[in-house]
Design an enzyme around this catalytic site. Structure first.
Site, short mmCIF file in Angstrom:
data_model
loop_
_atom_site.label_atom_id
_atom_site.label_comp_id
_atom_site.label_asym_id
_atom_site.label_seq_id
_atom_site.Cartn_x
_atom_site.Cartn_y
_atom_site.Cartn_z
CG HIS A 94 -14.83 17.97 0.22
ND1 HIS A 94 -14.99 19.21 -0.33
CD2 HIS A 94 -15.96 17.72 0.94
CE1 HIS A 94 -16.17 19.70 0.04
NE2 HIS A 94 -16.77 18.82 0.81
CE LYS A 101 -17.27 16.84 -2.87
NZ LYS A 101 -18.57 16.14 -2.84
P1 NAD Z 1 -19.46 7.07 -0.93
O1 NAD Z 1 -18.71 6.82 -2.20
O2 NAD Z 1 -18.83 6.70 0.37
O3 NAD Z 1 -20.88 6.34 -0.98
C1 NAD Z 1 -21.71 6.30 -2.11
C2 NAD Z 1 -22.54 5.04 -2.02
O4 NAD Z 1 -23.47 5.04 -3.11
C3 NAD Z 1 -21.69 3.77 -2.15
O5 NAD Z 1 -22.15 2.80 -1.22
C4 NAD Z 1 -21.97 3.31 -3.59
O6 NAD Z 1 -21.86 1.91 -3.76
C5 NAD Z 1 -23.41 3.79 -3.76
N1 NAD Z 1 -23.77 3.95 -5.17
C6 NAD Z 1 -23.02 4.46 -6.18
N2 NAD Z 1 -23.69 4.40 -7.35
C7 NAD Z 1 -24.89 3.84 -7.07
C8 NAD Z 1 -26.01 3.46 -7.86
N3 NAD Z 1 -26.03 3.69 -9.18
N4 NAD Z 1 -27.06 2.89 -7.23
C9 NAD Z 1 -27.07 2.66 -5.91
N5 NAD Z 1 -26.02 2.97 -5.10
C10 NAD Z 1 -24.94 3.54 -5.67
O7 NAD Z 1 -19.83 8.61 -0.97
P2 NAD Z 1 -20.30 9.54 0.25
O8 NAD Z 1 -19.12 10.26 0.80
O9 NAD Z 1 -21.18 8.76 1.16
O10 NAD Z 1 -21.16 10.63 -0.56
C11 NAD Z 1 -22.30 10.24 -1.30
C12 NAD Z 1 -22.92 11.46 -1.99
O11 NAD Z 1 -23.40 12.38 -1.00
C13 NAD Z 1 -21.92 12.25 -2.85
O12 NAD Z 1 -22.62 12.76 -3.98
C14 NAD Z 1 -21.50 13.39 -1.93
O13 NAD Z 1 -21.02 14.52 -2.60
C15 NAD Z 1 -22.83 13.66 -1.25
N6 NAD Z 1 -22.77 14.37 0.03
C16 NAD Z 1 -23.73 15.32 0.23
C17 NAD Z 1 -23.79 16.00 1.42
C18 NAD Z 1 -24.90 16.98 1.63
O14 NAD Z 1 -25.00 17.59 2.74
N7 NAD Z 1 -25.79 17.17 0.65
C19 NAD Z 1 -22.85 15.73 2.44
C20 NAD Z 1 -21.89 14.74 2.20
C21 NAD Z 1 -21.86 14.06 0.99
#
Ligand code: NAD
Length: 216
Positions: A127, A131
Site C-alpha cells: 500500500h 496507510k
Molecule cells: P486518510 O488518512 O486519507 O483519511 C482519513 C480521514 O478520517 C481523515 O480526513 C481524518 O482527518 C479523518 N479522521 C481520523 N480520525 C477521525 C475521527 N476520530 N473522527 C472523524 N474523522 C477522523 O485515510 P484513507 O486512505 O481515506 O482511509 C481511511 C480508512 O478507510 C482507513 O481505515 C483505510 O484502511 C480504509 N479503507 C478501506 C477500504 C475498504 O474497501 N474497506 C478501502 C480503502 C481504505
C-alpha cells in the site's frame, strides 16, 4: 439519496463524495476530526476514517436512523460489538474491502486452500506510504478466507492504492494469485452499491458479499 461522510477530507472521503455526487446523491452531513456540518438527516452514513471515529458515527447513525456503510480498517472486538448493537436499529454493511474482485477471490480462496491443504501459503500486501495500519484489513480478510495460518508481509511504498498476492507453494511449484486495485474509485463504487442496497432495508448486519451476490 441523502448521505453523510465521516472522514470527509481523507483520501477515501473525497473519492466517495465524487462518486456519490456523480450519481446525483446529496451530501448533507460531513464529519472530520475537528469539524462537523449537518444540513439534513442522511439516509445513509459512509465512514472510511479511523476506528476512533466509530463511537461518534454510531451515535449519529442512531440519532438520524441512518443506515451505515463502514469501510474503516483496524477494527477491534469492541468496535464489532458496537456495530452488532447498532444493527438492531438500522441496516449496516461493514467490509474491509469494497471491491468486487477481492470478494470473488475470497470465495475462491477458501476452496483452493482446502485443495492445497498441504502446501505452504503466505500473503504479501503493498500500500501507499500514508496507510496507518498493517497488515491491511484486506490481508486479514484473505487470511480468514484461507481458514488457516498464513504469514502476512506488508510493504508501504509510494502511492500504491492496494495490491494483495496470495502465494501457495510446495517444493516443486508455486501458484500466485494477485489482486490489484488500480485506483481508490473502485472502493467508492463498492460503497455506493452498499449504500443503495441498505436504503429501505430492515435493520441488520449485512456483508458486502450479500450486496454483490444477493445473499445466496
Ligand atoms: P486518510 O488518512 O486519507 O483519511 C482519513 C480521514 O478520517 C481523515 O480526513 C481524518 O482527518 C479523518 N479522521 C481520523 N480520525 C477521525 C475521527 N476520530 N473522527 C472523524 N474523522 C477522523 O485515510 P484513507 O486512505 O481515506 O482511509 C481511511 C480508512 O478507510 C482507513 O481505515 C483505510 O484502511 C480504509 N479503507 C478501506 C477500504 C475498504 O474497501 N474497506 C478501502 C480503502 C481504505
Amino acid at each position: 439519496m441523502k448521505y453523510g461522510i465521516v472522514g470527509y477530507s481523507g483520501r477515501m472521503g473525497q473519492e466517495i463524495q465524487k462518486v456519490f455526487s456523480e450519481k446525483g446523491h446529496e451530501l448533507v452531513l460531513r464529519v472530520d476530526v475537528n469539524s462537523e456540518e449537518i444540513k439534513d438527516s442522511p439516509d445513509v452514513i459512509v465512514d472510511f476514517s479511523s476506528p476512533d471515529a466509530l463511537p461518534k458515527t454510531v451515535e449519529l447513525s442512531r440519532t438520524y436512523k441512518s443506515a451505515l456503510v463502514l469501510g474503516t480498517t483496524a477494527l477491534k472486538e469492541e468496535h464489532f460489538e458496537m456495530l452488532k448493537d447498532l444493527s438492531k436499529e438500522v441496516p449496516v454493511v461493514q467490509a474491509y474491502n469494497f471491491s468486487i474482485g477481492i470478494n470473488v477471490l475470497r470465495r475462491f480462496l477458501s476452496e483452493l486452500s482446502k485443495v492445497l491443504s498441504n502446501w505452504d501459503v503466505e500473503i504479501v500486501e503493498a500500500h501507499h506510504r500514508f496507510k496507518k495500519d498493517a497488515p491491511s484489513g484486506t490481508a486479514i480478510l484473505l487470511k480468514n478466507a484461507l481458514g488457516r495460518e498464513a504469514p502476512i508481509h506488508s510493504l508501504r511504498v509510494g502511492g500504491i492504492p492496494g495490491d494483495h498476492t496470495v502465494i501457495f507453494g510446495n517444493v516443486g511449484e508455486t501458484i500466485e494469485i494477485k489482486h490489484r486495485a488500480i485506483s481508490r474509485t473502485v472502493f467508492a463504487i463498492g460503497a455506493l452499491k452498499a449504500a443503495e442496497f441498505l436504503v429501505g432495508r430492515k435493520p441488520g448486519l449485512y456483508s458486502f458479499e450479500e450486496v454483490i451476490f444477493g445473499g445466496e
